[in-house]
Design a protein around this motif. Structure first.
Motif, short mmCIF file in Angstrom:
data_model
loop_
_atom_site.label_atom_id
_atom_site.label_comp_id
_atom_site.label_asym_id
_atom_site.label_seq_id
_atom_site.Cartn_x
_atom_site.Cartn_y
_atom_site.Cartn_z
N SER A 110 0.83 -1.21 0.00
CA SER A 110 0.00 0.00 0.00
C SER A 110 0.86 1.25 0.00
N ASP A 133 -8.47 -3.84 -1.20
CA ASP A 133 -8.72 -2.50 -0.65
C ASP A 133 -10.17 -2.29 -0.24
N LYS A 183 -5.11 0.97 7.53
CA LYS A 183 -4.56 2.13 6.81
C LYS A 183 -4.76 3.41 7.61
N GLU A 212 1.38 0.20 6.89
CA GLU A 212 1.53 -0.31 5.53
C GLU A 212 0.98 -1.74 5.44
#
Length: 632
Positions: A419, A453, A462, A467
Motif C-alpha cells: 500500500s 482495498d 490504513k 503499511e
C-alpha cells in the motif's frame, strides 16, 4: 581367435546392454578415446621434435557409408602397438588412458578423458563387427584388431601408411525395435557430435552433402528463375564441433551478444537472457559454470512436465542434459551448464559415482545465484522485478516447501505489492519504514489489490498509518505463515480475529459490550449453525457494518486455496462474524426481537461473505429476507 581376458561373455553382455542408457552414447565414447589418443601424441610432441606435428595438425575424421553399413572414426593420434591392442582392447576395463595419466600425473597439462577402459565396448551396442586398424608412433608396422562380440577377437598385421587409428563399425541391421540405420545418416551423426562432443579440443570433420549451382548454368537473363535441375549435390568437408567452449574463454573477451547468441541457440529461447552468470570456482570443487536467468517463464514452467537441471560436462564432454541435483527447486528456472574437471563418474560416464562433489558444486551454485539476485535487487531493480514477475511464485513456493527449511535463503528475495506507493517491496524495505508503535507486519489476501482495498479491515489498518502487503497469489499466505516473522516482527493478517489495534480502554469497553450482548449473539449463532464459530462486536471497522474474520491457523483465504486442491480433505477456517459496534446496525440488533435478530443474522452473514468475495449459499433466501425487511 583370442578370448577376452575378462573371461566372461556375461561381462561383455553387461557392457553392451546394461551400462549405457542410450545407444547413441557410443559415438561420444569413441570420439573421446580418439581425443585421448591425440592428447598423448600432442604431449609427446612437446618434448620430441620427431613427431613433426603442431596442435593444429591433429584431427578426428568421421565417415559414413550407408551401402556397406559402416561408420568410421579416424584419428592421427599416438596409435597402438600389437601389445597395446591386446592389453587395452583385449582386456575389458583396462584403460590405456588411465595408465598414461598416472604415469604423467605431475604434469598439469595432462587431461585425458577416458579412464575406465569400457567406453570402446559401447560400439557393440550398434555394431555387429568392430575393426581397429592402428599404427603406433615410432612403429613401422600397423595391426588390425577385429571382433564380433563376446566370442573373442583377432589381431593381425595390416597396412597403414600413417600413425593413428581407424575404427570401423559395421552397423547392425534394423529390427522392429531398433532402427540402427539412424547411425548411417550424416545429419544424425553431426547432431550427436554437436550434442555430446561439441567441445572436444580437436576438430571433428566429416563430409556433408551441400547443394550448389551446376557449372555452366546461364543465369544472365534478368528474369531467370532457378529450378531444381540447376543444382547438384556435392560433398563438402565440415568441422562439426566448436572446440573451444564459451565458458572457458576469458569473460572480458566475450560480448553480451555472444553470450545471448549462445543462450538462445542452446536453450531455444527467442529472447535474450535477463541475467548471465559466468563463474569459475577452484578448491574442494573445481568447475566452470555458465548460467542464464530467462526473461520469461517457459510455457510449461509451472507444470509437472517441466524438467529442471543444468547440462553437466566433464572436461568438455557432455555427461547429461539435465542434472537436476545441481539446482534446488526454488532456482529451477536457471538454465545453463557446469563443466568440472574432477567429477567421479561411473564407468559409463553417464552418471556420477559419488554425490559428494555434486553437492559441493550445488551448494556453491546456490550461493552464487542468490548473491547475483540480491545484487540485481539492489543495483538493477527493473531487471530483478522482471525476473520476479516470471519466477517469484517459485521463490515463494521455496519458502513454503520442505517445512520452511529454505526460508532463510529466500526471505530477502521475495516481493509483495504494498500500500506504500503501490509498488513491489521487500520485507526489509517494509520493516525499515515501520513506525515505532507498529508491532507486526500487516498483510491482506484477495484476488486483486483492488478487491483487497475493499475489505473493511483494510480501511482500519490504513487509518492507523500502517503499511499493508497485498497477497494476491495462492501461495502468498502459506509462505508468510511458514516465515512466521521477519527481523523479529510477526506477520499479521488484517482479517484475523486477533488483530490488535485498540487501546486498553477500548478493549475493556468492547469486552463489556460483548458480555451485555451474549444472549443476542447466542440466538444468532443458533440460526447460523456451523457457519460461524462465534459472533461478536468489534471496534476495528471504521464505516463498514460487518466483516468475517478467522480464528486459528487457517484463514478464509487459505480455506479457498485448499478447497481447490486435488484430494481436498475439507479443511475449514473457524469463521467469526464481527459487527461494527459503532455502526447504527448494532443498535438495531439490540432492539430486535428474537425472530427478527435471527433474520438479521442471516442477512449480515451473507453480506460479509459477499464482501470477502465468497458465494452465498442460498441466494433465494437472501433475496426474500431483503424484501421482507424492506416492506416492514
Amino acid at each position: 581367435m583370442k578370448q577376452f581376458q575378462a573371461e566372461s561373455k556375461k561381462l561383455m553382455d553387461m557392457m553392451i546392454n546394461s551400462i549405457y542408457t542410450h545407444k547413441e552414447i557410443f559415438l561420444r565414447e569413441l570420439i573421446s578415446n580418439a581425443s585421448d589418443a591425440l592428447d598423448k601424441l600432442y604431449f609427446r610432441s612437446l618434448t620430441d621434435d620427431k613427431v613433426g606435428m603442431n596442435r593444429g595438425d591433429f584431427k578426428i575424421t568421421l565417415d559414413v557409408d550407408p551401402e556397406s553399413r559402416t561408420l568410421t572414426i579416424t584419428d592421427n593420434g599416438i596409435g597402438m602397438t600389437e601389445e597395446e591392442l591386446d592389453n587395452n582392447l583385449g582386456t575389458i576395463a583396462k584403460s590405456g588412458s588411465l595408465d598414461f595419466k598416472q604415469q604423467n600425473e605431475k604434469n598439469e597439462d595432462i587431461d585425458v578423458i577416458g579412464q575406465f577402459g569400457v567406453g570402446f565396448y559401447s560400439a557393440f551396442m550398434v555394431a555387429d563387427q568392430v575393426t581397429v586398424d592402428s599404427r603406433a608412433y615410432g612403429s613401422d608396422q600397423a595391426y588390425r584388431w577385429q571382433s564380433s562380440g563376446a566370442e573373442g577377437y583377432t589381431i593381425t598385421p595390416c597396412d597403414k601408411e600413417t600413425v593413428g587409428s581407424v575404427i570401423t563399425l559395421h552397423i547392425k541391421p534394423d529390427t522392429e525395435e531398433e532402427k540402427y540405420s539412424e547411425f548411417l545418416d550424416r545429419n544424425r551423426i553431426a547432431s550427436l557430435v554437436k550434442k555430446y562432443s561439441d567441445y572436444i579440443r580437436y576438430p571433428i570433420r566429416m563430409d556433408m552433402p551441400t547443394s550448389r549451382l551446376k557449372e555452366g548454368v546461364d543465369t544472365s537473363a534478368e528474369d531467370y528463375k532457378y529450378s531444381p535441375d540447376d543444382y547438384e549435390t556435392v560433398m563438402e568437408t565440415r568441422t562439426l564441433n566448436s572446440m573451444v567452449p564459451l565458458w572457458k574463454k576469458n569473460k572480458k573477451e566475450i560480448t553480451k551478444e555472444e553470450y545471448n547468441s549462445f543462450y538462445k541457440e542452446k536453450f531455444y529461447d527467442y529472447e535474450d537472457a535477463a541475467h548471465i552468470i559466468h563463474t569459475r570456482t577452484e578448491g574442494s570443487a573445481t568447475f566452470s559454470a555458465l548460467l542464464f536467468i530467462p526473461a520469461h517463464a517457459p510455457f510449461n514452467y509451472y507444470t509437472k512436465d517441466y524438467e529442471k537441471g543444468l547440462e553437466l560436462y566433464s572436461k568438455g564432454v557432455m555427461i547429461t542434459e539435465k542434472c537436476k541435483e545441481l539446482l534446488p527447486d526454488y532456482f529451477s528456472f536457471v538454465r545453463g551448464l557446469v563443466d568440472s574437471e574432477d567429477l567421479s563418474l561411473n564407468i559409463s560416464r553417464e552418471m556420477l559415482q559419488h554425490n559428494h562433489q555434486l553437492r559441493l558444486i550445488a551448494r556453491t551454485l546456490e550461493k552464487k545465484i542468490k548473491s547475483e539476485l540480491l545484487n540485481l535487487l539492489e543495483n538493477d531493480r527493473a531487471t530483478y522485478e522482471k525476473i520476479y514477475e516470471a519466477f517469484g511464485t517459485q521463490l515463494k513456493f521455496g519458502i513454503y516447501n520442505d517445512y520452511g527449511a529454505h526460508k532463510d535463503v529466500l526471505q530477502d528475495l521475495i516481493l509483495f505489492v504494498s500500500s506504500y506507493e503501490n509498488k513491489p517491496v521487500t520485507l526489509k524495505e517494509y520493516v525499515s519504514r515501520m513506525p515505532e508503535s507498529q508491532k507486526a507486519i500487516y498483510y491482506a489476501c484477495g484476488e486483486t489489490k483492488e478487491k483487497i482495498d475493499m475489505l473493511p479491515q483494510v480501511e482500519a489498518v490504513k487509518e492507523k498509518g500502517y503499511e499493508i502487503l497485498y497477497c494476491t497469489e495462492q501461495v502468498d499466505e502459506f509462505a508468510l505463515k511458514m516465515l512466521m516473522q521477519y527481523e523479529e516482527k510477526p506477520f499479521a493478517n488484517v482479517c484475523a480475529d486477533d488483530l490488535d489495534l485498540a487501546t486498553e480502554e477500548e478493549k475493556e469497553a468492547l469486552k463489556q459490550e460483548n458480555e451485555n450482548a451474549k444472549d443476542l449473539f447466542d440466538n444468532m449463532k443458533k440460526v447460523l449453525g456451523d457457519a460461524v464459530s462465534d459472533i461478536r462486536f468489534t471496534n476495528k471497522l471504521k464505516n463498514h457494518p460487518v466483516c468475517l474474520t478467522s480464528e486459528g491457523g487457517v484463514s478464509l483465504e487459505m480455506e479457498k486455496v485448499l478447497g481447490q486442491m486435488p484430494g481436498n480433505t475439507g479443511v475449514k477456517a473457524k469463521v467469526v462474524l464481527e459487527i461494527n459496534a459503532s455502526h447504527p446496525i448494532a443498535e438495531t440488533l439490540k432492539k430486535a426481537d428474537t425472530e427478527t435478530a435471527g433474520k438479521y443474522a442471516k442477512l449480515l452473514y451473507a453480506q460479509a461473505r459477499l464482501i470477502e468475495g465468497m458465494s452465498v449459499d442460498n441466494p433465494v433466501e437472501l433475496s426474500d429476507l431483503i424484501c421482507e425487511l424492506m416492506t416492514k
